[in-house]
Motif scaffolding. Structure first.
Motif, PDB file in Angstrom:
ATOM      1  N   SER A  52      -0.015 -38.694  43.139  1.00 58.27           N
ATOM      2  CA  SER A  52       1.354 -38.619  42.630  1.00 58.27           C
ATOM      3  C   SER A  52       1.369 -38.699  41.109  1.00 58.27           C
ATOM      4  O   SER A  52       1.033 -39.724  40.513  1.00 58.27           O
ATOM      5  CB  SER A  52       2.200 -39.766  43.216  1.00 58.27           C
ATOM      6  OG  SER A  52       3.457 -39.825  42.562  1.00 58.27           O
ATOM      7  N   ARG A 129       9.751 -33.657  42.025  1.00 56.33           N
ATOM      8  CA  ARG A 129       9.491 -34.171  43.374  1.00 56.33           C
ATOM      9  C   ARG A 129      10.400 -35.386  43.562  1.00 56.33           C
ATOM     10  O   ARG A 129      10.057 -36.512  43.235  1.00 56.33           O
ATOM     11  CB  ARG A 129       8.011 -34.530  43.496  1.00 56.33           C
ATOM     12  CG  ARG A 129       7.105 -33.314  43.279  1.00 56.33           C
ATOM     13  CD  ARG A 129       5.650 -33.688  43.095  1.00 56.33           C
ATOM     14  NE  ARG A 129       5.068 -34.259  44.313  1.00 56.33           N
ATOM     15  CZ  ARG A 129       3.787 -34.585  44.418  1.00 56.33           C
ATOM     16  NH1 ARG A 129       2.974 -34.389  43.369  1.00 56.33           N
ATOM     17  NH2 ARG A 129       3.318 -35.104  45.529  1.00 56.33           N
ATOM     18  N   ASN A 131      11.698 -37.297  45.994  1.00 58.55           N
ATOM     19  CA  ASN A 131      11.415 -38.484  46.801  1.00 58.55           C
ATOM     20  C   ASN A 131      10.496 -39.460  46.059  1.00 58.55           C
ATOM     21  O   ASN A 131      10.768 -40.671  45.965  1.00 58.55           O
ATOM     22  CB  ASN A 131      10.795 -38.092  48.141  1.00 58.55           C
ATOM     23  CG  ASN A 131      11.793 -37.383  49.044  1.00 58.55           C
ATOM     24  OD1 ASN A 131      12.998 -37.613  48.937  1.00 58.55           O
ATOM     25  ND2 ASN A 131      11.309 -36.518  49.926  1.00 58.55           N
ATOM     26  N   GLU A 132       9.382 -38.949  45.547  1.00 58.16           N
ATOM     27  CA  GLU A 132       8.449 -39.807  44.823  1.00 58.16           C
ATOM     28  C   GLU A 132       9.079 -40.358  43.545  1.00 58.16           C
ATOM     29  O   GLU A 132       8.900 -41.528  43.193  1.00 58.16           O
ATOM     30  CB  GLU A 132       7.182 -39.028  44.480  1.00 58.16           C
ATOM     31  CG  GLU A 132       6.304 -38.744  45.688  1.00 58.16           C
ATOM     32  CD  GLU A 132       5.012 -38.051  45.283  1.00 58.16           C
ATOM     33  OE1 GLU A 132       4.938 -37.625  44.107  1.00 58.16           O
ATOM     34  OE2 GLU A 132       4.106 -37.961  46.119  1.00 58.16           O
ATOM     35  N   ILE A 134      12.195 -40.966  42.900  1.00 56.59           N
ATOM     36  CA  ILE A 134      13.185 -42.006  43.217  1.00 56.59           C
ATOM     37  C   ILE A 134      12.484 -43.329  43.536  1.00 56.59           C
ATOM     38  O   ILE A 134      12.912 -44.395  43.099  1.00 56.59           O
ATOM     39  CB  ILE A 134      14.079 -41.559  44.392  1.00 56.59           C
ATOM     40  CG1 ILE A 134      15.012 -40.420  43.935  1.00 56.59           C
ATOM     41  CG2 ILE A 134      14.920 -42.738  44.912  1.00 56.59           C
ATOM     42  CD1 ILE A 134      15.822 -39.798  45.062  1.00 56.59           C
ATOM     43  N   VAL A 135      11.381 -43.253  44.304  1.00 53.71           N
ATOM     44  CA  VAL A 135      10.631 -44.467  44.634  1.00 53.71           C
ATOM     45  C   VAL A 135      10.125 -45.140  43.371  1.00 53.71           C
ATOM     46  O   VAL A 135      10.232 -46.368  43.187  1.00 53.71           O
ATOM     47  CB  VAL A 135       9.444 -44.134  45.568  1.00 53.71           C
ATOM     48  CG1 VAL A 135       8.525 -45.335  45.702  1.00 53.71           C
ATOM     49  CG2 VAL A 135       9.962 -43.701  46.942  1.00 53.71           C
ATOM     50  N   THR A 198      19.090 -38.857  42.635  1.00 52.03           N
ATOM     51  CA  THR A 198      19.787 -38.857  43.927  1.00 52.03           C
ATOM     52  C   THR A 198      20.764 -37.692  44.017  1.00 52.03           C
ATOM     53  O   THR A 198      20.809 -36.959  45.022  1.00 52.03           O
ATOM     54  CB  THR A 198      20.534 -40.189  44.135  1.00 52.03           C
ATOM     55  OG1 THR A 198      19.599 -41.272  44.066  1.00 52.03           O
ATOM     56  CG2 THR A 198      21.229 -40.200  45.491  1.00 52.03           C
ATOM     57  N   LYS A 201      18.835 -34.452  44.240  1.00 52.49           N
ATOM     58  CA  LYS A 201      18.259 -34.215  45.568  1.00 52.49           C
ATOM     59  C   LYS A 201      19.312 -33.719  46.550  1.00 52.49           C
ATOM     60  O   LYS A 201      19.051 -32.816  47.358  1.00 52.49           O
ATOM     61  CB  LYS A 201      17.634 -35.519  46.078  1.00 52.49           C
ATOM     62  CG  LYS A 201      17.048 -35.392  47.481  1.00 52.49           C
ATOM     63  CD  LYS A 201      16.503 -36.721  47.983  1.00 52.49           C
ATOM     64  CE  LYS A 201      15.999 -36.596  49.414  1.00 52.49           C
ATOM     65  NZ  LYS A 201      15.491 -37.878  49.944  1.00 52.49           N
TER      66      LYS A 201
END
Length: 323
Positions: A52, A129, A131-132, A134-135, A198, A201
């Motif tokens: 990542s 990307r 999802n990554e 946001i994490v 968010t 996305k």
């Protein structure tokens, strides 16, 4: 020299003009550095294991964050190491303000780089990307909120002192405040990133990510300018504490035959001020007597008094006295 342990401005005296919370602030800084380094290592290792780039990038960002905290810790160390070095005329309390000023410059540079990268991303968008990203943003937010909580000064510990009309930042540890603004800036960046990512996305508005970066850069710039102003004034011996000056004049001029001719006040450490006072008086009191009148002013830690006799002073007592 804390007001709680001082009953006068006697000679000789020490020149330790630190915040009452100096040791606690240094410990809190090291805790945040440790937390930042652990997070940095975890993100870099995870990024390498899971491939990542988002995690890797944030891990290296944490490395720069730890470096900024290192500046804060170094200032505490050197202030403590040279506290008894007489080459520092008024002690080492201003080392913290110098570190705060330097950190504010670094903060401004970070804001400039954020703005540049954000504009570049607007003009030349890249694939995100979500999802990554946001994490990583959530993880960064949690770490920075915990760090901000640890570094946040208790702004109420001085509210009971005797000139409450002064500006509250007169007692701030600007070194700690700089570290606090660094983690707060990171937290703000994480919040803006989470919102932008968010929305991006869900609705595909990828342009919000760099837009939020520009917004964050503007806010951080404002914080940086404020800290530069506060620390710069201290380093230039600027005094805007009119309440303290008024107190000194009121106490020394309580006698009808005494006038303050010249008064200089400047900050020499968090919650510590020095004053040089020139008096014109026909009183037979010596400088030590006048200094005793100022002892109950808690933020006044170093005082020099000069007495200039009035023309009508009795014969045989002429002369200038200072202490």
């Amino acid at each position: 020299m804390n007001s709680s342990s001082r009953s006068d401005f006697s000679c000789p005296h020490d020149h330790c003009f630190f915040s009452d919370n100096q040791q606690a602030n240094e410990r809190r800084t090291w805790i945040v550095i440790g937390l930042t380094i652990v997070t940095m290592v975890a993100e870099i290792v995870s990024g390498m294991v899971f491939g990542s780039m988002a995690l890797l990038a944030d891990g290296w960002h944490m490395a720069s964050h730890a470096s900024a905290m290192g500046l804060t810790a170094a200032a505490y160390f050197f202030a403590r190491k040279y506290r008894d070095d007489r080459r520092f005329t008024f002690g080492t309390g201003k080392i913290n303000d110098l570190a705060g000023f330097s950190s504010a410059l670094v903060l401004a540079l970070i804001a400039l780089l954020m703005a540049y990268e954000s504009v570049h991303r607007l003009l030349d968008p890249v694939a995100i990307r979500f999802n990554e990203a946001i994490v990583v943003a959530v993880l960064g937010l949690v770490v920075n909120l915990v760090s901000a909580f640890i570094l946040n000064e208790n702004h109420h510990h001085r509210h009971g002192h005797d000139h409450g009309a002064e500006c509250s930042h007169q007692h701030h540890d600007h070194n700690l405040r700089a570290a606090y603004l660094h983690v707060l800036a990171d937290a703000l960046t994480s919040v803006l990133a989470i919102v932008a990512l968010t929305i991006g996305k869900i609705w595909g508005w990828a342009f919000l990510d760099p837009v939020m970066g520009i917004v964050g850069a503007l806010v951080i710039t404002r914080w940086s300018i404020g800290l530069l102003g506060q620390t710069g004034r201290v380093l230039l011996d600027y005094n805007n504490d009119t309440g303290l000056a008024g107190q000194i004049r009121d106490r020394l001029e309580s006698g009808a035959d005494t006038q303050v001719e010249d008064l200089h006040i400047w900050r020499i450490g968090p919650g510590h001020h020095s004053a040089i006072v020139a008096l014109r008086t026909s009183s037979l009191q010596n400088p030590e007597d006048f200094k005793q009148q100022l002892c109950s002013i808690s933020s006044l830690s170093h005082v020099t008094v000069e007495i200039n006799p009035k023309a009508n002073q009795p014969s045989g007592t002429e002369g200038k006295h200072s202490l």
